[in-house]
Motif scaffolding. Sequence first.
Motif, PDB file in Angstrom:
ATOM      1  N   LYS A  62       0.854  -1.194   0.000  1.00 12.65           N
ATOM      2  CA  LYS A  62       0.000   0.000   0.000  1.00 12.65           C
ATOM      3  C   LYS A  62       0.884   1.236   0.000  1.00 12.65           C
ATOM      4  O   LYS A  62       1.889   1.281   0.710  1.00 12.65           O
ATOM      5  CB  LYS A  62      -0.906   0.024   1.233  1.00 12.65           C
ATOM      6  N   SER A  64       0.467   4.192   1.235  1.00 11.31           N
ATOM      7  CA  SER A  64       0.599   4.852   2.537  1.00 11.31           C
ATOM      8  C   SER A  64       1.561   4.093   3.457  1.00 11.31           C
ATOM      9  O   SER A  64       2.295   4.690   4.238  1.00 11.31           O
ATOM     10  CB  SER A  64      -0.772   4.966   3.208  1.00 11.31           C
ATOM     11  N   HIS A  65       1.560   2.773   3.339  1.00 12.97           N
ATOM     12  CA  HIS A  65       2.465   1.961   4.148  1.00 12.97           C
ATOM     13  C   HIS A  65       3.907   2.188   3.728  1.00 12.97           C
ATOM     14  O   HIS A  65       4.798   2.387   4.562  1.00 12.97           O
ATOM     15  CB  HIS A  65       2.104   0.472   4.012  1.00 12.97           C
TER      16      HIS A  65
END
Length: 192
Positions: A62, A64-65
Motif C-alpha cells: 500500500k 501509505s504503508h
Amino acid sequence: MELYNYLFSLLGRQAWWPADSPFEVAVGAVLTQNVSWKNVEKSIETLKRKRMMSPQAIAKAKLSHLESLIKASGFYRRKARTLKELSKLFISSGGVGEFFEGETAELRKKLLSIKGIGPETADSILLYAGGHLIFPVDNYTRRLSKKFGICSSQNYEAIRQCFEMELPKDVEVYKEMHALIVEFCKRFKSEC
DNA sequence: AACCAGGAGAGAG
DNA sequence: CTCTCTCATGGT
C-alpha cells in the motif's frame, strides 16, 4: 585523468555503495535524492527489517504503508510512488538481473520515463546497480568541473560526456571517481 | 534556529 | 536553455 589521480592519492579507495543486492542500490539511489546518506540508511534498514526490500514487496505494498517506511529520507510522497514504478519496471522486465541485460541507452530511457527519476539517479542506477559504463553527474561534479575548468558547458549531458571522454572506460574507475568527488566535497566543503 | 544534504518536476521568462 | 519554487526529514 589528472583529477582522478589527485583525488585517489588524497582520499584512497572508496569502495562505495555496499549493499546486499542491485535492487537495494537502486532503492538507495532514489532515496538519497537531495538528502544525506545517513537519512537513507535508516529507511533501507527499515525496509529490510520489514522484509520489503524486493520489487515484488514494494510493487504490491500500500502506498501509505510504503510512505511510512521511508519517511526518514524525506520527500517520501514522491519517492514512494517512484519506488513502486521502478519495482514494476523491474518485474515486467523479468527481474532486476534481466532488466540490466539490455542496452545502456535503452535502459536509460526507460528509467527516465519514471516520474522521480532524473538524469543523475538513472545514471547512478545504471552504473552502481547494473554495472553499465555511464558516469553520473551530481552538483559536486558540476562545481568541480566549473572550478577546475574541466568542461566548458554546464549542461548535464555535456559534462557527462566530458568526463566519460577523459576517464578510462572502466566501470570500477567510474564508480570510484563519482565517489571520490562526493567525498572530497564533503570533507573539503570550502574547496567545492 | 537557519541551513543544507550523494535531485527532480513544473512553471516562467 | 536557464532561473526559481516546491517537495520533507534529520543533523549541525
